[in-house]
Design a protein around this motif. Structure first.
Motif, short mmCIF file in Angstrom:
data_model
loop_
_atom_site.label_atom_id
_atom_site.label_comp_id
_atom_site.label_asym_id
_atom_site.label_seq_id
_atom_site.Cartn_x
_atom_site.Cartn_y
_atom_site.Cartn_z
N GLN A 296 44.32 60.32 -6.88
CA GLN A 296 43.55 59.06 -6.88
C GLN A 296 44.31 57.97 -6.13
OE1 GLN A 296 43.11 58.95 -11.24
NE2 GLN A 296 40.92 58.63 -10.92
N LEU A 297 45.61 57.90 -6.37
CA LEU A 297 46.41 56.89 -5.71
C LEU A 297 46.44 57.10 -4.20
CD1 LEU A 297 49.36 56.73 -8.26
CD2 LEU A 297 47.82 54.85 -7.71
N VAL A 298 46.64 58.35 -3.78
CA VAL A 298 46.72 58.64 -2.35
C VAL A 298 45.37 58.40 -1.69
CG1 VAL A 298 47.08 60.48 -0.66
CG2 VAL A 298 48.67 60.21 -2.57
N ALA A 299 44.29 58.74 -2.39
CA ALA A 299 42.95 58.50 -1.84
C ALA A 299 42.74 57.00 -1.61
CB ALA A 299 41.89 59.05 -2.78
N ALA A 300 43.16 56.18 -2.55
CA ALA A 300 43.03 54.73 -2.39
C ALA A 300 43.88 54.24 -1.22
CB ALA A 300 43.44 54.03 -3.68
#
Length: 365
Positions: free
Chosen positions: A344-348
């Motif tokens: 989720q963090l990397v996608a953001a």
């Protein structure tokens, strides 16, 4: 006689326990007040079985329970041998010392006496003793050792050797060798401590005069968090988000994490970091203003932007721009996965980077 002394011990146990707790608290405050960082302070009251054994081994020596000066003992373990003398001076300055029953074993220079080089003081409590007025007339022992001296003493005690004569001759030579090694180790740790302090003290001048020659590490990052361009760029990021920059944020590990982060993205000198941040100032602020609103769960509980936020966003920009770098690694280094998953963090991060690229402003690589 021994029975009377043991009964007096039983009757006074509650008082001895109170003195132990008060003495530990007092010694801890004394050391903290001097700004000294040590390993730990502990205390104990001699157990009945131990007292009984002592009375049995030394018949007639103790006419009164007050003659047993180690019923209450405080142990101070320092990181460095040089701090043993600092703690010793503190006790001498603030207390009446029973010198007849105190032993400065640091003055023993036999080649096998490393383990005994601590200091044992017997403190006489008086009505003027700080923090201890309710225990006037009693005594307590204070043992002061470095952590290596303590290790020696504990292992030696576990082996059952009370004195040199108890050690088999074929074992003595190894004791001597080990004593020398530990003494050298203690000296080397003191040297490392001194060099680390000198390094930190000279950092401001070295960063100012020759930043390209200063390596990015935890001490240099700690210094950089409080000066330009890192502090100024952090302020810009906080301003873009309309939040405070948490200049006193209590995270002693953050400088080390930021240093590891910069090494991962290929920035190894302070001079290189300064140039990169100045070169990409606009991109960093724009990227942070797009990314952080997507990750409010990860940072808003802190109440603002943490020091070094500009370094983090510069590294993320660089990781997104370089296919050989992985934003997951940065997320792992920063330990941000407790609130959102790594994916989720990397996608953001990638969404924010794509938007910055679409704006035509990012050129990090």
């Amino acid at each position: 006689m021994n029975g009377q002394l043991l009964q007096a011990y039983e009757d006074g146990c509650e008082t001895f326990e109170g003195l132990r707790d008060a003495a530990v608290a007092h010694v801890t405050r004394l050391i903290a007040g001097a700004g000294l960082n040590i390993h730990h302070v502990t205390g104990r009251v001699k157990k009945r079985a131990s007292l009984e054994d002592k009375l049995r081994r030394k018949p007639g020596r103790y006419g009164a329970l007050s003659d047993v000066t180690d019923l209450v003992a405080v142990r101070v373990i320092t990181y460095f041998e040089s701090d043993v003398s600092v703690v010793s001076r503190l006790l001498e300055e603030h207390h009446v010392i029973d010198w007849e029953n105190s032993i400065d074993k640091s003055k023993m220079h036999d080649p096998d006496r490393f383990g005994y080089m601590g200091v044992h003081y017997v403190v006489q409590v008086t009505p003027d003793s700080p923090d201890l007025p309710g225990f006037a007339g009693l005594k307590f022992e204070v043992q002061i050792r470095s952590i290596l001296q303590h290790a020696w003493a504990e292992i030696e005690h576990d082996l059952g050797y009370k004195n040199r004569e108890a050690i088999p001759r074929e074992v003595q030579r190894r004791f001597y060798r080990l004593a020398g090694l530990l003494e050298m180790a203690d000296e080397e740790f003191m040297t490392l401590h001194r060099l680390s302090q000198e390094y930190a003290a000279t950092l401001p001048t070295r960063v100012e005069d020759a930043p390209d020659a200063v390596f990015v590490d935890a001490p240099s990052m700690k210094h950089l968090l409080g000066v330009a361009p890192v502090r100024d760029l952090d302020q810009q990021v906080a301003g873009a988000l309309n939040v405070l920059l948490l200049t006193d944020w209590p995270d002693p590990e953050r400088p080390q994490r930021l240093a590891s982060l910069l090494h991962y993205v290929g920035v190894h000198s302070v001079g290189a970091l300064q140039k990169e941040l100045r070169r990409h100032e606009g991109e960093v602020v724009r990227f942070a203003s797009l990314l952080l609103p997507r990750l409010r769960e990860a940072w808003t509980p802190a109440g603002g932007a943490r020091p070094g936020t500009s370094v983090v966003h510069y590294a993320l920009l660089r990781a997104c721009a370089n296919p050989l770098l992985d934003p997951h690694e940065i997320v792992s280094m920063l330990d941000l996965r407790g609130v959102l998953s790594g994916d989720q963090l990397v996608a953001a991060v990638r969404e924010a980077y794509a938007q910055v690229m679409a704006d035509g402003s990012a050129r990090v690589g």
